[in-house]
Design a protein around this motif. Structure first.
Motif, PDB file in Angstrom:
ATOM      1  N   MET A   1      39.729  56.190 123.629  1.00 13.12           N
ATOM      2  CA  MET A   1      41.133  56.144 123.228  1.00 13.12           C
ATOM      3  C   MET A   1      41.269  56.629 121.792  1.00 13.12           C
ATOM      4  SD  MET A   1      43.770  52.889 123.261  1.00 13.12           S
ATOM      5  CE  MET A   1      43.517  52.682 125.029  1.00 13.12           C
ATOM      6  N   ASN A   2      42.272  57.472 121.521  1.00 13.85           N
ATOM      7  CA  ASN A   2      42.461  58.004 120.187  1.00 13.85           C
ATOM      8  C   ASN A   2      42.912  56.921 119.205  1.00 13.85           C
ATOM      9  OD1 ASN A   2      41.803  60.480 121.171  1.00 13.85           O
ATOM     10  ND2 ASN A   2      43.874  61.296 121.175  1.00 13.85           N
ATOM     11  N   THR A   3      42.593  57.126 117.934  1.00 12.57           N
ATOM     12  CA  THR A   3      43.030  56.221 116.878  1.00 12.57           C
ATOM     13  C   THR A   3      44.461  56.564 116.492  1.00 12.57           C
ATOM     14  OG1 THR A   3      40.777  56.038 116.007  1.00 12.57           O
ATOM     15  CG2 THR A   3      42.580  55.434 114.531  1.00 12.57           C
ATOM     16  N   ARG A   4      45.338  55.576 116.524  1.00 14.57           N
ATOM     17  CA  ARG A   4      46.733  55.818 116.139  1.00 14.57           C
ATOM     18  C   ARG A   4      46.864  55.625 114.633  1.00 14.57           C
ATOM     19  NH1 ARG A   4      51.001  53.329 119.973  1.00 14.57           N
ATOM     20  NH2 ARG A   4      50.273  55.150 121.145  1.00 14.57           N
ATOM     21  N   VAL A   5      47.286  56.672 113.948  1.00 16.50           N
ATOM     22  CA  VAL A   5      47.426  56.666 112.491  1.00 16.50           C
ATOM     23  C   VAL A   5      48.891  56.874 112.161  1.00 16.50           C
ATOM     24  CG1 VAL A   5      46.705  57.747 110.334  1.00 16.50           C
ATOM     25  CG2 VAL A   5      45.094  57.595 112.235  1.00 16.50           C
ATOM     26  N   LEU A   6      49.449  56.011 111.320  1.00 19.49           N
ATOM     27  CA  LEU A   6      50.880  56.037 111.017  1.00 19.49           C
ATOM     28  C   LEU A   6      51.106  56.241 109.519  1.00 19.49           C
ATOM     29  CD1 LEU A   6      53.673  53.883 112.503  1.00 19.49           C
ATOM     30  CD2 LEU A   6      53.345  53.787 110.026  1.00 19.49           C
ATOM     31  N   THR A   7      52.009  57.162 109.188  1.00 17.37           N
ATOM     32  CA  THR A   7      52.305  57.486 107.789  1.00 17.37           C
ATOM     33  C   THR A   7      53.807  57.517 107.574  1.00 17.37           C
ATOM     34  OG1 THR A   7      50.296  58.833 107.576  1.00 17.37           O
ATOM     35  CG2 THR A   7      52.044  59.210 105.963  1.00 17.37           C
ATOM     36  N   GLY A   8      54.283  56.822 106.542  1.00 15.11           N
ATOM     37  CA  GLY A   8      55.696  56.834 106.176  1.00 15.11           C
ATOM     38  C   GLY A   8      55.956  57.742 104.992  1.00 15.11           C
ATOM     39  N   ILE A   9      57.107  58.411 104.997  1.00  9.87           N
ATOM     40  CA  ILE A   9      57.470  59.367 103.943  1.00  9.87           C
ATOM     41  C   ILE A   9      58.827  58.941 103.375  1.00  9.87           C
ATOM     42  CG2 ILE A   9      57.806  61.806 103.402  1.00  9.87           C
ATOM     43  CD1 ILE A   9      56.576  62.175 106.426  1.00  9.87           C
ATOM     44  N   THR A  10      58.852  58.428 102.159  1.00  9.20           N
ATOM     45  CA  THR A  10      60.098  57.940 101.569  1.00  9.20           C
ATOM     46  C   THR A  10      61.012  59.110 101.220  1.00  9.20           C
ATOM     47  OG1 THR A  10      58.911  56.059 100.647  1.00  9.20           O
ATOM     48  CG2 THR A  10      61.099  56.495  99.773  1.00  9.20           C
ATOM     49  N   THR A  11      62.287  58.975 101.534  1.00 11.53           N
ATOM     50  CA  THR A  11      63.237  60.094 101.407  1.00 11.53           C
ATOM     51  C   THR A  11      64.142  59.902 100.192  1.00 11.53           C
ATOM     52  OG1 THR A  11      64.723  58.952 102.923  1.00 11.53           O
ATOM     53  CG2 THR A  11      63.240  60.571 103.876  1.00 11.53           C
ATOM     54  N   THR A  12      63.549  60.032  99.009  1.00  4.01           N
ATOM     55  CA  THR A  12      64.357  59.864  97.790  1.00  4.01           C
ATOM     56  C   THR A  12      64.196  61.009  96.793  1.00  4.01           C
ATOM     57  OG1 THR A  12      62.568  58.510  96.858  1.00  4.01           O
ATOM     58  CG2 THR A  12      64.426  57.350  97.879  1.00  4.01           C
ATOM     59  N   GLY A  13      63.572  62.091  97.168  1.00  2.00           N
ATOM     60  CA  GLY A  13      63.390  63.169  96.197  1.00  2.00           C
ATOM     61  C   GLY A  13      63.086  64.490  96.862  1.00  2.00           C
ATOM     62  N   VAL A  36      42.897  61.776 116.914  1.00  2.00           N
ATOM     63  CA  VAL A  36      43.964  61.077 116.194  1.00  2.00           C
ATOM     64  C   VAL A  36      45.281  61.197 116.944  1.00  2.00           C
ATOM     65  CG1 VAL A  36      45.409  61.134 114.118  1.00  2.00           C
ATOM     66  CG2 VAL A  36      42.930  61.267 113.904  1.00  2.00           C
ATOM     67  N   ASP A  37      45.958  60.068 117.118  1.00  2.00           N
ATOM     68  CA  ASP A  37      47.321  60.016 117.645  1.00  2.00           C
ATOM     69  C   ASP A  37      48.223  59.747 116.441  1.00  2.00           C
ATOM     70  OD1 ASP A  37      49.641  59.702 119.093  1.00  2.00           O
ATOM     71  OD2 ASP A  37      49.133  57.711 119.866  1.00  2.00           O
ATOM     72  N   ALA A  38      48.819  60.807 115.887  1.00  2.00           N
ATOM     73  CA  ALA A  38      49.476  60.723 114.581  1.00  2.00           C
ATOM     74  C   ALA A  38      50.969  60.434 114.695  1.00  2.00           C
ATOM     75  CB  ALA A  38      49.261  62.027 113.808  1.00  2.00           C
ATOM     76  N   PHE A  39      51.424  59.465 113.900  1.00  2.00           N
ATOM     77  CA  PHE A  39      52.836  59.112 113.786  1.00  2.00           C
ATOM     78  C   PHE A  39      53.266  59.348 112.338  1.00  2.00           C
ATOM     79  CE2 PHE A  39      52.140  57.444 117.806  1.00  2.00           C
ATOM     80  CZ  PHE A  39      53.269  56.836 118.340  1.00  2.00           C
ATOM     81  N   TYR A  40      54.325  60.150 112.150  1.00  2.00           N
ATOM     82  CA  TYR A  40      54.887  60.396 110.819  1.00  2.00           C
ATOM     83  C   TYR A  40      56.375  60.074 110.869  1.00  2.00           C
ATOM     84  CZ  TYR A  40      50.548  62.916 110.000  1.00  2.00           C
ATOM     85  OH  TYR A  40      49.216  63.235 109.871  1.00  2.00           O
ATOM     86  N   PHE A  41      56.841  59.253 109.936  1.00  2.00           N
ATOM     87  CA  PHE A  41      58.260  58.918 109.979  1.00  2.00           C
ATOM     88  C   PHE A  41      58.913  59.045 108.605  1.00  2.00           C
ATOM     89  CE2 PHE A  41      56.278  54.866 108.969  1.00  2.00           C
ATOM     90  CZ  PHE A  41      57.164  54.242 108.101  1.00  2.00           C
ATOM     91  N   MET A  42      60.185  59.416 108.654  1.00  2.00           N
ATOM     92  CA  MET A  42      61.008  59.506 107.453  1.00  2.00           C
ATOM     93  C   MET A  42      61.499  58.102 107.134  1.00  2.00           C
ATOM     94  SD  MET A  42      61.225  62.923 107.207  1.00  2.00           S
ATOM     95  CE  MET A  42      62.756  63.347 106.422  1.00  2.00           C
ATOM     96  N   ALA A  43      61.025  57.536 106.044  1.00  3.63           N
ATOM     97  CA  ALA A  43      61.313  56.134 105.725  1.00  3.63           C
ATOM     98  C   ALA A  43      62.656  56.014 105.007  1.00  3.63           C
ATOM     99  CB  ALA A  43      60.178  55.547 104.893  1.00  3.63           C
TER     100      ALA A  43
END
Length: 454
Positions: A1-13, A36-43
């Motif tokens: 099973m792939n490793t789920r990696v999550l990253t948040g990106i703050t939207t202030t600049g 890798v099972d990658a999750f990227y979100f606009m925080a």
């Protein structure tokens, strides 16, 4: 099973070269790994804590989404979404808030730093501190736990937040007797590249010393590079590469051969103006193709909107059933089954602990249900139905079947429930064959209990 990696990106600049080298480029490279099972979100919920300028947040969301896509993030390969498009996140935040201790939140670094500043200034300790800042760690925990992230890449200053997310997930699991949440691990980014800014300090919006990545085009990029502070050494005088912002930035973009040549040119006395031109040309080589994609995306915000909405659908396909299961265990289920006996009643424990169904609507608008054991373990997830009545009818059929009449088809790491030769529901994937066999036994027991109940 792939490793789920999550990253948040703050939207202030607006993204700058430091953001690209330190965060965007390595994250995009990591997203291409097959394991890798990658999750990227606009925080953008997090952004509300830092800024009350609606125009700035709106513009930043567009610029940052366009930047990541232009830099090579593949929305077909990863899950790329806006935090504010996932209503399950604030709902989970509240569930976690109700078990978060005030003492834990009092120890959060950001809150303590704000209290220390107020104390040093002779102000009330909580002056200017919002509940949003105070509850920031719980919102971050919901971001992570909603998607069962295995790893969260962070700097050392963010380790505490991951520890808090683990504490909250573990406490919820303990309170309700089941591992509802995967406990995340902090993925420490020891080798994150840090670029100097125009004044030699770390490139940061807070210092107003950044070099824009795309904003303003190639003209502004060159003008910014030409403003980088250097010393007074004249053309022909050797420059020290190890104490030179130009060299540090150049090295972040260049090959070893190019870096060695630029280092030698500095030692040989290249003028600062010529060195800055060499740096500009090297950066422009990498940035120009991305800038072209960025400008095309910025001119078509509807295309970005479509990508983010599709990403939200993928994310909600995970978060929606998860929150449905949590509502069940918290007693927020639909009033279609008899509730557990009241505390202090004379009902036997068994009367309040029977297998049960939980219906919900998925991210695509379809109707599904889960079957839970008496202990709250998820046993089955149904296929999606356009009509809620069809989903209800299937529940009745399953109730009437019993394990002896049901067709249970064992797969590699899961079990399918079949009716008339078609798979109508399946167990969650198990970690190994032993766990699958245990799930099969639990499912048979639950089906027999349902049939006996009817």
């Amino acid at each position: 099973m792939n490793t789920r990696v999550l990253t948040g990106i703050t939207t202030t600049g607006t993204p700058h070269l430091g953001n690209y080298v330190g965060a965007i480029r390595p994250a995009v490279a990591a997203s291409r790994r097959d394991d890798v099972d990658a999750f990227y979100f606009m925080a953008d919920y997090h952004a509300l804590i830092k800024s009350h300028d609606a125009g700035r947040i709106e513009r930043s969301r567009l610029e940052i989404a366009a930047t990541w896509l232009a830099a090579g993030l593949d929305p077909a390969r990863v899950t790329f979404y806006r935090q504010s498009d996932i209503p399950e996140i604030p709902e989970l935040t509240w569930f976690l808030t109700c078990i978060a201790s005030k003492g834990m939140l009092n120890r959060a670094h950001a809150y303590k730093a704000a209290v220390d500043r107020n104390t040093a200034a002779g102000e009330d300790v909580d002056a200017g501190i919002t509940a949003g800042l105070y509850m920031y760690p719980v919102l971050m925990a919901a971001d992570i736990l909603a998607f069962d992230a295995n790893q969260v890449p962070v700097g050392r200053d963010q380790i505490q937040h991951i520890e808090m997310a683990r504490d909250l997930g573990q406490r919820f699991n303990h309170l309700h007797g089941h591992d509802f949440f995967v406990l995340p691990e902090a993925l420490i980014e020891e080798q994150v590249a840090t670029l100097p800014g125009l004044d030699g300090r770390k490139m940061s919006k807070s210092y107003d010393n950044t070099i824009p990545l795309f904003a303003g085009g190639k003209k502004q990029l060159r003008e910014a590079i030409m403003r980088i502070v250097t010393d007074s050494r004249l053309p022909g005088e050797p420059k020290d590469p190890d104490d030179c912002a130009l060299f540090t930035i150049f090295r972040a973009f260049a090959s070893q051969t190019e870096t060695a040549a630029f280092r030698q040119a500095l030692l040989d006395g290249i003028s600062w103006g010529e060195a800055k031109q060499v740096l500009y040309e090297r950066i422009e080589t990498d940035v120009a193709p991305m800038r072209e994609r960025y400008e095309a995306l910025m001119a078509d915000p509807a295309a970005i909107e479509t990508i983010l909405r599709q990403g939200a659908q993928k994310a909600r396909a995970i978060a929606t059933p998860k929150l449905a299961a949590l509502r069940e265990v918290l007693g927020l289920r639909a009033m279609t089954t008899a509730p557990a006996p009241a505390i202090g009643s004379k009902a036997t424990p068994k009367q309040g602990k029977m297998p049960r169904f939980a219906s919900f609507r998925d991210a695509d608008g379809g109707f599904r249900f889960r079957l839970f054991s008496a202990e709250g373990e998820e046993l089955l997830l149904s296929k999606s139905f356009a009509d809620p009545k069809a989903a209800g009818a299937l529940q009745k059929q399953i109730r009437a079947l019993g394990a002896g009449a049901a067709v249970l088809q064992v797969r590699s790491l899961s079990v399918d429930l079949e009716l008339d030769g078609a798979t109508v529901a399946s167990t969650p994937d198990c970690r190994d064959e032993q766990a699958r066999d245990e799930a099969l036994a639990s499912l048979r027991e639950a089906l027999d209990q349902l049939a006996a109940q009817d």
